[in-house]
Design a protein around this motif. Structure first.
Motif, PDB file in Angstrom:
ATOM      1  N   MET A 285       0.825  -1.210   0.000  1.00  0.00           N
ATOM      2  CA  MET A 285       0.000   0.000   0.000  1.00  0.00           C
ATOM      3  C   MET A 285       0.860   1.261   0.000  1.00  0.00           C
ATOM      4  SD  MET A 285      -3.341   0.858   0.445  1.00  0.00           S
ATOM      5  CE  MET A 285      -4.368   2.182   1.092  1.00  0.00           C
ATOM      6  N   PRO A 286       0.671   2.147  -0.980  1.00  0.00           N
ATOM      7  CA  PRO A 286       1.398   3.413  -0.969  1.00  0.00           C
ATOM      8  C   PRO A 286       0.682   4.436  -0.089  1.00  0.00           C
ATOM      9  CG  PRO A 286       0.014   3.330  -2.900  1.00  0.00           C
ATOM     10  CD  PRO A 286      -0.188   2.016  -2.170  1.00  0.00           C
ATOM     11  N   ASP A 287       1.351   5.503   0.223  1.00  0.00           N
ATOM     12  CA  ASP A 287       0.702   6.635   0.888  1.00  0.00           C
ATOM     13  C   ASP A 287      -0.232   7.277  -0.134  1.00  0.00           C
ATOM     14  OD1 ASP A 287      -0.080   9.047   1.983  1.00  0.00           O
ATOM     15  OD2 ASP A 287       1.907   9.582   2.725  1.00  0.00           O
ATOM     16  N   PRO A 288      -1.553   7.309   0.098  1.00  0.00           N
ATOM     17  CA  PRO A 288      -2.467   7.881  -0.892  1.00  0.00           C
ATOM     18  C   PRO A 288      -2.102   9.310  -1.297  1.00  0.00           C
ATOM     19  CG  PRO A 288      -3.700   6.725   0.804  1.00  0.00           C
ATOM     20  CD  PRO A 288      -2.271   6.781   1.279  1.00  0.00           C
ATOM     21  N   SER A 289      -1.430  10.034  -0.426  1.00  0.00           N
ATOM     22  CA  SER A 289      -1.115  11.435  -0.717  1.00  0.00           C
ATOM     23  C   SER A 289      -0.100  11.616  -1.835  1.00  0.00           C
ATOM     24  CB  SER A 289      -0.596  12.127   0.548  1.00  0.00           C
ATOM     25  OG  SER A 289      -1.607  12.188   1.530  1.00  0.00           O
ATOM     26  N   ILE A 290       0.535  10.526  -2.311  1.00  0.00           N
ATOM     27  CA  ILE A 290       1.472  10.684  -3.416  1.00  0.00           C
ATOM     28  C   ILE A 290       0.755  11.010  -4.719  1.00  0.00           C
ATOM     29  CG2 ILE A 290       3.120   9.111  -2.340  1.00  0.00           C
ATOM     30  CD1 ILE A 290       2.335   7.005  -4.448  1.00  0.00           C
ATOM     31  N   PHE A 291      -0.560  10.766  -4.775  1.00  0.00           N
ATOM     32  CA  PHE A 291      -1.312  11.018  -6.000  1.00  0.00           C
ATOM     33  C   PHE A 291      -1.827  12.455  -6.008  1.00  0.00           C
ATOM     34  CE2 PHE A 291      -1.601   6.522  -5.083  1.00  0.00           C
ATOM     35  CZ  PHE A 291      -1.262   5.944  -6.307  1.00  0.00           C
ATOM     36  N   ARG A 292      -1.698  13.088  -7.138  1.00  0.00           N
ATOM     37  CA  ARG A 292      -2.182  14.462  -7.275  1.00  0.00           C
ATOM     38  C   ARG A 292      -3.685  14.531  -7.008  1.00  0.00           C
ATOM     39  NH1 ARG A 292       1.256  18.199  -9.296  1.00  0.00           N
ATOM     40  NH2 ARG A 292       3.190  17.458 -10.266  1.00  0.00           N
ATOM     41  N   ASP A 293      -4.095  15.553  -6.300  1.00  0.00           N
ATOM     42  CA  ASP A 293      -5.492  15.855  -5.978  1.00  0.00           C
ATOM     43  C   ASP A 293      -6.118  14.878  -4.978  1.00  0.00           C
ATOM     44  OD1 ASP A 293      -5.357  18.022  -7.637  1.00  0.00           O
ATOM     45  OD2 ASP A 293      -6.906  17.377  -9.039  1.00  0.00           O
ATOM     46  N   MET A 294      -5.380  13.868  -4.526  1.00  0.00           N
ATOM     47  CA  MET A 294      -5.960  12.910  -3.583  1.00  0.00           C
ATOM     48  C   MET A 294      -6.359  13.596  -2.281  1.00  0.00           C
ATOM     49  SD  MET A 294      -6.853   9.723  -3.004  1.00  0.00           S
ATOM     50  CE  MET A 294      -5.899   8.531  -3.964  1.00  0.00           C
ATOM     51  N   ASP A 295      -5.480  14.414  -1.740  1.00  0.00           N
ATOM     52  CA  ASP A 295      -5.793  15.080  -0.476  1.00  0.00           C
ATOM     53  C   ASP A 295      -6.950  16.053  -0.648  1.00  0.00           C
ATOM     54  OD1 ASP A 295      -3.793  13.675   0.812  1.00  0.00           O
ATOM     55  OD2 ASP A 295      -2.300  15.266   0.608  1.00  0.00           O
ATOM     56  N   ALA A 296      -6.997  16.755  -1.792  1.00  0.00           N
ATOM     57  CA  ALA A 296      -8.098  17.683  -2.043  1.00  0.00           C
ATOM     58  C   ALA A 296      -9.421  16.935  -2.124  1.00  0.00           C
ATOM     59  CB  ALA A 296      -7.846  18.464  -3.334  1.00  0.00           C
ATOM     60  N   ALA A 297      -9.417  15.778  -2.773  1.00  0.00           N
ATOM     61  CA  ALA A 297     -10.639  14.977  -2.876  1.00  0.00           C
ATOM     62  C   ALA A 297     -11.075  14.478  -1.503  1.00  0.00           C
ATOM     63  CB  ALA A 297     -10.412  13.799  -3.823  1.00  0.00           C
ATOM     64  N   ALA A 298     -10.128  13.983  -0.702  1.00  0.00           N
ATOM     65  CA  ALA A 298     -10.464  13.461   0.619  1.00  0.00           C
ATOM     66  C   ALA A 298     -10.991  14.558   1.535  1.00  0.00           C
ATOM     67  CB  ALA A 298      -9.245  12.785   1.233  1.00  0.00           C
ATOM     68  N   GLU A 299     -10.357  15.722   1.503  1.00  0.00           N
ATOM     69  CA  GLU A 299     -10.810  16.844   2.340  1.00  0.00           C
ATOM     70  C   GLU A 299     -12.225  17.273   1.958  1.00  0.00           C
ATOM     71  OE1 GLU A 299      -9.389  18.315   4.874  1.00  0.00           O
ATOM     72  OE2 GLU A 299      -7.294  17.652   4.843  1.00  0.00           O
ATOM     73  N   ARG A 300     -12.495  17.339   0.639  1.00  0.00           N
ATOM     74  CA  ARG A 300     -13.833  17.780   0.200  1.00  0.00           C
ATOM     75  C   ARG A 300     -14.889  16.760   0.586  1.00  0.00           C
ATOM     76  NH1 ARG A 300     -17.931  19.254   0.145  1.00  0.00           N
ATOM     77  NH2 ARG A 300     -19.215  20.347  -1.416  1.00  0.00           N
ATOM     78  N   LEU A 301     -14.584  15.468   0.462  1.00  0.00           N
ATOM     79  CA  LEU A 301     -15.534  14.438   0.882  1.00  0.00           C
ATOM     80  C   LEU A 301     -15.781  14.501   2.384  1.00  0.00           C
ATOM     81  CD1 LEU A 301     -14.573  11.287  -1.223  1.00  0.00           C
ATOM     82  CD2 LEU A 301     -16.852  12.307  -1.057  1.00  0.00           C
ATOM     83  N   ALA A 302     -14.723  14.736   3.154  1.00  0.00           N
ATOM     84  CA  ALA A 302     -14.878  14.859   4.602  1.00  0.00           C
ATOM     85  C   ALA A 302     -15.759  16.057   4.956  1.00  0.00           C
ATOM     86  CB  ALA A 302     -13.512  14.984   5.260  1.00  0.00           C
TER      87      ALA A 302
END
Length: 590
Positions: free
Chosen positions: A64-81
């Motif tokens: 399992m990689p750190d999901p944050s290595i993917f572009r926009d992953m953190d933005a998507a997770a924050e918006r869903l939260a």
């Protein structure tokens, strides 16, 4: 070359050399010692010696990689939260195939566990076509969706996302299909195949969309954990959704390497526990007496989920995979089973017509065949059948009454069909198109089909020629006839799960002579062969009775010896457990 030939076969009955697979060419031990078999299989599939421990039993933690290595992953997770905590209405917009259905189901089930009440929308294949339309996104917004997440689609939805943005509809795209250099405008676009991804993220470009959704789920849980969201409620066990990830990954023919192999290995364990009532009902409807295997995902469960989108109601798969009502699950599973039988009949009709057209275009590097009245729900399957039969990429196009063709393509190793389709789209040949290296989809005016065929010929003829010229049957070992036994099947399975990008072991056995050869079922060649030691092997070559291999086997004199090659499978018909070979090639031994 001679040192790498197996059994000295430089040209088999099917016209190909037999070679050791991968690292096995440098000294594979065909003795099959119990303590080295799995290592040999792993190394033959590209695993370096230092990585053997990690690959023997692939775990999520190990890959399992750190999901944050993917572009926009953190933005998507924050918006869903944000949407969850503000109790905003979230709608998951999925594709109508298995990857889309499992991706949508994974997010729906996770968001429910996190206290949300998400909706799911699957477009109708015939009425709406592939991917999000602007009209659908705007309509969902008007019906109350404050955030839409597209899964397994959206990477090429420029016009649709522009319409949504103009209407004030916020969209997150989660996809895995090839991207252009320019990206559509969205709140976030998560896709390991973005051209601007860093190397560590791009290395996961083989993930199916459901795998990307799993990573988004991990990122979302991490954000909510940091916000203290689990102080008063239990944290969801994301691992419990791996059954969906395994199904979508295998059904989408994603390469079973690295993280995907871990997804499937662990997902099969979750599936065996039958926690998802919809999947449990589908397993029963598929008449599987044992916990599903990787092969069952691709050939039993996946086609039934797909049948809803192909010839029935597109949302049946998501409804099945998200219901908690056993009675509803049994009803949907039975309907999908019925639709799958209907799909098979339609597929056979279209396949026969496509093969006849293809015979007249035998000199083309890429077979592009089209027909009026063909059901667009089966063209992907037919393209796959055609590709296997001719050994070259194939695109099958169903022309509608309005003169618009909907096409689906399948490629061979070494030929990037998805990139070629994107280039054809950029050149103005297509109304729409996209895909990945091994598969594509197109929308095209009927009067441009010949131009598309010419374009693909110019672009891919060299790649196809090199791929065909470099074709060889890759083998893992040579056995005496007595070595084909159930214990060998069990030992070989330890190197799995097998699938695209992680091929099942293939062995040669012999020399043998043919004791019996006949045709059974739908053009299947059935054999019984015997070695000098008197041991017999049952073998079957599916849909190959009329091939060169089949014809030579049926006409072979009883005294002539040969080598046979294929995959060893358990034969559990009746009370006696045995092993048989699924024959793929043969070569004369004298």
């Amino acid at each position: 070359m001679a040192s790498k030939l197996v059994c000295g076969v430089s040209r088999s009955i099917l016209g190909q050399p037999w070679q050791w697979r991968g690292a096995a060419a440098d000294g594979f031990d065909a003795g099959f010692q119990a303590d080295s078999l799995v290592d040999q299989l792993l190394m033959a599939r590209g695993v370096v010696r230092d990585e053997l421990d990690r690959h023997r039993t692939p775990t999520i933690r190990g890959f399992m990689p750190d999901p944050s290595i993917f572009r926009d992953m953190d933005a998507a997770a924050e918006r869903l939260a944000d949407a969850l905590q503000a109790r905003q209405k979230i709608t998951i917009f999925g594709d109508y195939d298995v990857d889309g259905a499992t991706s949508a189901a994974l997010l729906v089930r996770l968001l429910r566990d996190l206290g949300g009440d998400p909706g799911a929308y699957i477009p109708d294949r015939l009425m709406e076509g592939y991917g999000p339309s602007g009209e659908a996104l705007v309509r969902l917004g008007r019906e109350g969706a404050e955030l839409i997440v597209t899964v397994d689609c959206g990477a090429q939805a420029f016009a649709a996302l522009d319409m949504a943005r103009a209407a004030g509809v916020e969209v997150i795209v989660v996809d895995h299909h090839k991207c252009a250099s320019r990206l559509p405008v969205a709140h976030a676009l998560v896709n390991p195949n973005r051209l601007d991804e860093a190397d560590d993220a791009a290395a996961h470009g083989h993930l199916a969309a459901v795998g990307v959704c799993f990573l988004l789920g991990a990122a979302l849980i991490r954000v909510l954990r940091a916000r203290g969201a689990f102080a008063a409620r239990p944290e969801p066990k994301l691992i419990d959704l791996l059954d969906l990830v395994a199904l979508g990954t295998v059904a989408d023919v994603a390469q079973l390497k690295g993280l995907n192999r871990a997804f499937v290995t662990q997902g099969l364990k979750v599936m065996a526990q039958r926690r998802n009532v919809g999947l449990a009902a589908l397993i029963d409807a598929s008449r599987l007496a044992k916990p599903p295997t990787c092969t069952d995902l691709g050939y039993a469960l996946g086609p039934r989920i797909n049948a809803g989108g192909r010839v029935g109601k597109s949302d049946l798969g998501v409804r099945l995979l998200t219901t908690e009502d056993p009675e509803e699950a049994r009803g949907i599973a039975a309907e999908l089973d019925r639709l799958n039988e209907e799909r098979r009949a339609i597929e056979l009709m279209v396949c026969e017509a496509a093969e006849q057209i293809c015979q007249a275009k035998a000199n083309r590097a890429v077979a592009v065949v089209a027909g009026e009245g063909w059901h667009p729900g089966v063209i992907g399957i037919v393209a796959g059948r055609l590709k296997e039969k001719i050994g070259r990429p194939a695109i099958v196009i169903a022309i509608g009454e309005d003169g618009t063709g909907k096409g689906s393509g399948r490629s061979i190793s070494g030929v990037d069909l998805g990139a070629a389709v994107l280039a054809a789209k950029d050149s103005g040949l297509l109304v729409a198109g996209g895909g990945h290296a091994m598969a594509c989809g197109v929308t095209i005016a009927a009067d441009r089909i010949d131009a598309l065929a010419d374009f693909l010929e110019d672009r891919l003829a060299g790649d196809v020629a090199r791929a065909v010229d470099g074709r060889a049957l890759k083998l893992d070992a040579v056995l005496a006839p007595g070595g084909v036994c159930p214990d060998l099947c069990d030992a070989l399975e330890q190197g799995g799960p097998y699938g695209a990008g992680w091929p099942a072991p293939r062995v040669a056995a012999g020399p043998v002579r043919i004791v019996k050869a006949d045709v059974v079922g739908n053009n299947h060649l059935r054999l019984v062969v015997a070695g000098d030691d008197g041991r017999r092997i049952k073998a079957i070559a599916f849909r190959m009775a009329d091939s060169e291999l089949g014809q030579q086997m049926l006409a072979a004199p009883a005294h002539r010896k040969l080598w046979i090659a294929g995959r060893i499978k358990r034969d559990e018909w009746g009370d006696r457990i045995a092993a048989e070979m699924h024959l793929e090639d043969a070569a004369w031994a004298d």
